[in-house]
Motif scaffolding. Structure first.
Motif, short mmCIF file in Angstrom:
data_model
loop_
_atom_site.label_atom_id
_atom_site.label_comp_id
_atom_site.label_asym_id
_atom_site.label_seq_id
_atom_site.Cartn_x
_atom_site.Cartn_y
_atom_site.Cartn_z
N PRO A 124 0.19 -12.10 13.99
CA PRO A 124 -0.13 -10.96 14.84
C PRO A 124 -1.01 -9.94 14.12
O PRO A 124 -1.10 -9.94 12.90
CB PRO A 124 1.25 -10.36 15.15
CG PRO A 124 2.17 -10.93 14.15
CD PRO A 124 1.61 -12.23 13.71
N SER A 125 -1.63 -9.10 14.93
CA SER A 125 -2.50 -8.06 14.36
C SER A 125 -1.69 -7.16 13.45
O SER A 125 -0.59 -6.74 13.80
CB SER A 125 -3.10 -7.26 15.52
OG SER A 125 -3.92 -6.26 15.00
N GLY A 126 -2.21 -6.91 12.29
CA GLY A 126 -1.51 -6.06 11.34
C GLY A 126 -0.53 -6.82 10.47
O GLY A 126 0.18 -6.24 9.66
N ALA A 127 -0.50 -8.16 10.61
CA ALA A 127 0.44 -8.96 9.82
C ALA A 127 0.04 -9.00 8.35
O ALA A 127 0.87 -9.25 7.48
CB ALA A 127 0.50 -10.38 10.39
N GLY A 128 -1.24 -8.80 8.08
CA GLY A 128 -1.69 -8.80 6.69
C GLY A 128 -2.64 -9.94 6.35
O GLY A 128 -2.82 -10.27 5.19
N LYS A 129 -3.28 -10.50 7.39
CA LYS A 129 -4.20 -11.62 7.13
C LYS A 129 -5.39 -11.16 6.29
O LYS A 129 -5.73 -11.80 5.29
CB LYS A 129 -4.71 -12.20 8.47
CG LYS A 129 -3.60 -12.69 9.39
CD LYS A 129 -4.13 -13.26 10.67
CE LYS A 129 -4.81 -12.23 11.56
NZ LYS A 129 -3.89 -11.19 12.08
N SER A 130 -5.99 -10.06 6.71
CA SER A 130 -7.14 -9.57 5.94
C SER A 130 -6.70 -9.18 4.53
O SER A 130 -7.47 -9.32 3.57
CB SER A 130 -7.76 -8.37 6.64
OG SER A 130 -8.18 -8.73 7.93
N PHE A 134 0.89 -1.17 0.00
CA PHE A 134 0.00 0.00 0.00
C PHE A 134 0.91 1.21 0.00
O PHE A 134 1.49 1.55 1.03
CB PHE A 134 -0.87 0.02 1.25
CG PHE A 134 -1.90 -1.07 1.30
CD1 PHE A 134 -3.02 -1.03 0.48
CD2 PHE A 134 -1.75 -2.15 2.16
CE1 PHE A 134 -3.96 -2.03 0.53
CE2 PHE A 134 -2.70 -3.14 2.21
CZ PHE A 134 -3.81 -3.09 1.39
N VAL A 170 3.17 -4.80 2.73
CA VAL A 170 2.46 -5.61 3.72
C VAL A 170 2.75 -7.09 3.48
O VAL A 170 3.06 -7.83 4.41
CB VAL A 170 0.94 -5.33 3.66
CG1 VAL A 170 0.21 -6.21 4.66
CG2 VAL A 170 0.67 -3.86 3.96
N GLU A 207 -8.42 -6.29 -3.88
CA GLU A 207 -7.19 -5.51 -4.03
C GLU A 207 -6.37 -6.19 -5.12
O GLU A 207 -6.41 -7.41 -5.25
CB GLU A 207 -6.37 -5.53 -2.72
CG GLU A 207 -7.06 -4.88 -1.53
CD GLU A 207 -7.06 -3.37 -1.59
OE1 GLU A 207 -6.49 -2.81 -2.55
OE2 GLU A 207 -7.64 -2.76 -0.68
N HIS A 223 -7.66 -15.38 15.91
CA HIS A 223 -6.70 -15.10 16.97
C HIS A 223 -6.89 -16.08 18.11
O HIS A 223 -6.23 -15.97 19.14
CB HIS A 223 -6.88 -13.67 17.49
CG HIS A 223 -6.34 -12.64 16.56
ND1 HIS A 223 -5.01 -12.55 16.26
CD2 HIS A 223 -6.95 -11.66 15.85
CE1 HIS A 223 -4.82 -11.55 15.41
NE2 HIS A 223 -5.99 -11.00 15.14
N GLN A 262 -14.09 -8.93 8.15
CA GLN A 262 -13.78 -8.70 9.56
C GLN A 262 -14.79 -7.74 10.19
O GLN A 262 -15.11 -7.86 11.37
CB GLN A 262 -12.37 -8.13 9.67
CG GLN A 262 -11.82 -8.17 11.07
CD GLN A 262 -10.33 -7.93 11.10
OE1 GLN A 262 -9.69 -7.74 10.07
NE2 GLN A 262 -9.76 -7.93 12.28
N GLU A 289 -11.95 -13.87 10.86
CA GLU A 289 -12.28 -13.86 12.29
C GLU A 289 -13.78 -14.03 12.55
O GLU A 289 -14.43 -13.14 13.09
CB GLU A 289 -11.77 -12.58 12.94
CG GLU A 289 -10.26 -12.47 12.80
CD GLU A 289 -9.67 -11.32 13.61
OE1 GLU A 289 -10.26 -10.96 14.63
OE2 GLU A 289 -8.61 -10.82 13.22
N1 LIG Z 1 -6.46 -0.09 2.24
C1 LIG Z 1 -5.30 0.01 2.91
N2 LIG Z 1 -4.51 1.09 2.70
C2 LIG Z 1 -3.34 1.22 3.36
N3 LIG Z 1 -2.87 0.32 4.23
C3 LIG Z 1 -3.61 -0.77 4.49
C4 LIG Z 1 -4.87 -0.97 3.84
N4 LIG Z 1 -5.38 -2.15 4.28
C5 LIG Z 1 -4.48 -2.64 5.15
N5 LIG Z 1 -3.41 -1.83 5.28
C6 LIG Z 1 -2.24 -2.07 6.13
O1 LIG Z 1 -1.82 -3.39 5.93
C7 LIG Z 1 -1.41 -3.97 7.14
C8 LIG Z 1 -2.11 -5.31 7.33
O2 LIG Z 1 -3.48 -5.10 7.54
P1 LIG Z 1 -4.50 -6.31 7.71
O3 LIG Z 1 -5.82 -5.73 7.87
O4 LIG Z 1 -4.28 -7.26 6.60
O5 LIG Z 1 -4.01 -6.95 9.06
P2 LIG Z 1 -4.57 -8.24 9.80
O6 LIG Z 1 -3.51 -9.24 9.81
O7 LIG Z 1 -5.86 -8.63 9.23
O8 LIG Z 1 -4.75 -7.67 11.26
P3 LIG Z 1 -5.89 -8.02 12.35
O9 LIG Z 1 -5.52 -9.29 12.95
O10 LIG Z 1 -5.77 -6.90 13.32
O11 LIG Z 1 -7.18 -8.03 11.62
C9 LIG Z 1 -1.69 -2.97 8.24
O12 LIG Z 1 -0.48 -2.36 8.60
C10 LIG Z 1 -2.58 -1.93 7.59
O13 LIG Z 1 -2.28 -0.68 8.08
#
Ligand SMILES: Nc1ncnc2c1ncn2[C@@H]1O[C@H](COP(=O)(O)OP(=O)(O)OP(=O)(O)O)[C@@H](O)[C@H]1O
Ligand SMILES: [Mg+2]
Lengths: 388, 240
Positions: free
Chosen positions: B39-45, B15, B20, B55, B192, B83, B160
């Motif tokens: 971990p949270s923010g790892a990029g699973k979503s 991004f 990511v 995307e 999680h 989510q 989740e």
């Molecule tokens: N549309 C976007 N634009 C910019 N950055 C993004 C976007 N979507 C996600 N990110 C970034 O990508 C990284 C991963 O986000 P993601 O939502 O995939 O995390 P996650 O693993 O699902 O976390 P969680 O367990 O908290 O849901 C984060 O640092 C987030 O800030």
């Protein structure tokens, strides 16, 4: 199929949001009532009508109406003198079976009152004549007359009902020809009357723009748009579904506004009301497409509100409410990209001059171009959320 | 075993300046539940969004049912639960289900039966006629899951799904997920909750934009010489 599903859902959501609905339907009425009061300051003024060679019955009918006094004159010259000296506000003269009406027209409210009073009195008299001529089935006719008088009283308070309209029609073959003359200005005189067609378009544009923009914004921020786009639905189905639902809403709103202006404010629609609705429908769709497009640049409701001074307010300036003739040429050019201007021009022609919708190809064409371009932009714009 | 339902090869995603995902390799086979932890923010979503075509990839390839995403028609065979709940709160539960069912292209004749079935799975039958605005957080989560289950999709992608759901109901949901797997359908699930990860056929551990480990829970525990997936997670992350 899916388009209809989306339309149904959007409508369902809209009709459950009573407050927004009230805003859309009641606010325009309140504002218009307020404006009509402000711009036509002395709206309940008494008028006096001078009549020349008019039958006793008609004189009496007119005199019976509230706020109306009748003075009879022998010749037109004496009546005209009285008009000039502001003793009377209008002259009704009978020529053969036709009537010629002359208004001082210094106050458009008075002119409207006279018009209304004369029309009602004439209707009542011709019904009376009809009755005495028939003399049969008296009961039914008496009933009708009673109804009519009740109706007529309402009309005197600047209201009218479809009953009376029907009665007018039923005697129309006997209705004499009426010609109107104006000492000052013409029938378009009256600031409110001039503003009304533009105002109507403005309400439609403003509310559809804001509400649809907010709706799509909510759909985006709540994640439902993403989820919707995670189904095989086409991007165009979403845009068209929104268009259909807001189209329905815009039709309802326009009908309401038109009815209020005609029946409560007593403004005359010379042309076809259906045409007015069609134009406003197209304008509403432009507003919708515009709202959806701009909502993609907003991240919150508050940011959406920020488009009002940027997008909506300038539209008012260039819509034609303020005369454009006196502006510098380059300022005038801006008005060419204002959708409300085209709708306002078209509706003004229909309401005031009775222009047929087929002669308004230019205005409608431009509005349609706006619509097509914005719609395409929206459908392509949704690619931001799903790549196919 | 057949062709994998999901096949991610060297997937990368950034991004703007933030990278990511660097190199994601992940497969989901028919009749398999794959858990995605990290971990949270790892990029699973983000992995999920790229898989669905919401995307675009910055590199590598994402294939679903053997077809490169994004592809609109294929979305009809995927049940996706985001989510966030993504519900229309002016509508009732029933209306939400029917609307999404219609969008997924479920037959009008089958839709009522489908709605009743999925509502039963998430135990919402009683509350179907209530407006969603009057739902509790857990009820919304369940409705959102029910929407994903609509239409018996070949592939479920759940982000989740069991957050805010009580233990008894969670068990019931996992029993349903088990049935879906046994029918030969596949599930990609992020979580999680490490107890849930134990229930997956294979678990992918996402860290630093890469899949650090991807195997059956028992094998992972052996590799890391620990007893639970939770400890695997903590060890991989370097937390003591
Ligand atoms: N549309 C976007 N634009 C910019 N950055 C993004 C976007 N979507 C996600 N990110 C970034 O990508 C990284 C991963 O986000 P993601 O939502 O995939 O995390 P996650 O693993 O699902 O976390 P969680 O367990 O908290 O849901 C984060 O640092 C987030 O800030
Ligand atoms: Mg996430």
């Amino acid at each position: 199929m899916r388009t209809i599903g989306i339309m149904n859902r959007v409508l369902k959501e809209l009709f459950r949001d009573k407050r927004t609905l009230a805003l859309m339907f009641i606010a325009p009425i309140l504002i218009m009532l307020l404006m009509s009061v402000i711009f036509n300051t002395n709206s309940s003024t008494d008028v006096s009508i001078g009549t020349v060679a008019v039958s006793h019955k008609l004189n009496k009918q007119m005199a019976d109406i509230k706020h109306v006094t009748v003075k009879t004159y022998d010749t037109k010259t004496t009546a005209k003198k009285a008009l000039k000296n502001e003793k009377i506000d209008a002259i009704v003269k009978k020529n053969g079976s036709n009537y010629s009406l002359t208004y001082a027209n210094t106050d458009s409210t008075k002119t409207a009152t006279v018009k209304m009073a004369f029309k009602n009195a004439l209707t009542a008299t011709s019904v009376n004549q009809l009755k005495s001529a028939l003399k049969k089935s008296t009961q039914a006719t008496v009933k009708l007359q009673a109804q009519l008088q009740a109706v007529q009283r309402q009309q005197a308070a600047a209201k009218t009902t479809s009953n009376a309209m029907m009665a007018t029609k039923s005697t129309s073959q006997k209705t004499p020809k009426i010609t109107n003359h104006y000492v000052y200005g013409d029938k378009d005189t009256g600031y409110f009357a001039k503003m009304l067609p533009i105002l109507m378009g403005f309400f439609v544009f403003f509310f559809v723009f804001l509400i649809s923009g907010m709706a799509l914004l909510k759909e985006r921020t709540s994640g439902t748009l993403d989820r919707l786009l995670a189904t095989p639905v086409k991007r165009s189905s979403i845009v068209f579904g929104y268009m259909l639902s807001y189209g329905v809403l815009a039709i309802l709103q326009t009908v309401l506004i038109v009815l209020v202006t005609v029946w409560m404010l007593g403004i005359e629609v010379v042309g076809n009301m259906l045409s007015v609705i069609v134009i406003n429908l197209i304008l509403a769709l432009v507003a919708l497409a515009f709202g959806i497009l701009l909502s993609t640049f907003a991240n919150s409701e508050f940011q959406m509100m920020q488009f009002i001074p940027l997008v909506i307010v300038p539209q008012i300036f260039f819509s034609g409410i303020i005369p454009l003739d006196s502006m510098a040429a380059w300022v005038k050019d801006i008005s060419y990209i204002i959708p409300i201007k085209y709708a306002g021009d078209a509706v003004t022609d229909i309401i005031m001059r009775g222009t047929s919708i087929w002669q308004l190809g230019f205005d409608i064409g431009i509005l349609l171009i706006f619509l097509v371009v914005l719609t395409v932009l929206n459908i392509v714009g949704l690619k931001r959320y799903r790549k196919v | 075993m057949g062709e994998p339902m999901i096949d991610l090869q060297h997937l990368a995603k950034d991004f703007g300046k933030q990278t990511v995902l660097k190199d994601i390799n992940l497969t989901v086979n028919p009749g398999e539940i794959v858990g995605l932890i990290g971990p949270s923010g790892a990029g699973k979503s983000t992995v999920i969004k790229v898989t669905l075509g919401m995307e675009v990839t910055s590199g590598g390839s994402a294939k679903v049912f053997g077809t490169t995403m994004p592809n609109r028609e294929l979305l009809g065979r995927i049940g996706y639960m985001a989510q966030t709940d993504a519900l229309y709160d002016a509508l009732s539960g029933q209306e939400n289900l029917k609307f999404y069912g219609l969008m997924k292209g479920i037959n009008r004749k089958e839709i009522d039966e489908q709605v009743a079935y999925v509502a039963n799975v998430v135990d919402l039958t009683k509350d179907l006629n209530k407006r969603v605005s009057g739902y509790s957080g857990g009820m919304m989560r369940r409705l959102s899951l029910a929407i994903a289950l609509l239409g018996k999709p070949d592939l479920l992608i759940l982000d989740e799904p069991t957050v805010g759901i009580d233990p008894a109901l969670r068990r019931q949901i996992w029993a349903e997920l088990g049935r879906i797997r046994d029918e030969g359908r596949s599930i990609l699930i992020t979580t999680h909750v490490m107890d849930e990860a134990e229930l997956c056929g294979r678990v992918a551990l996402l860290l630093d934009g890469k899949v650090m480990a991807f195997d059956a829970p028992a094998i992972l525990e052996q590799q890391y010489q620990v007893k639970t997936i939770e400890e695997v997670f903590l060890k991989a992350e370097g937390v003591e």
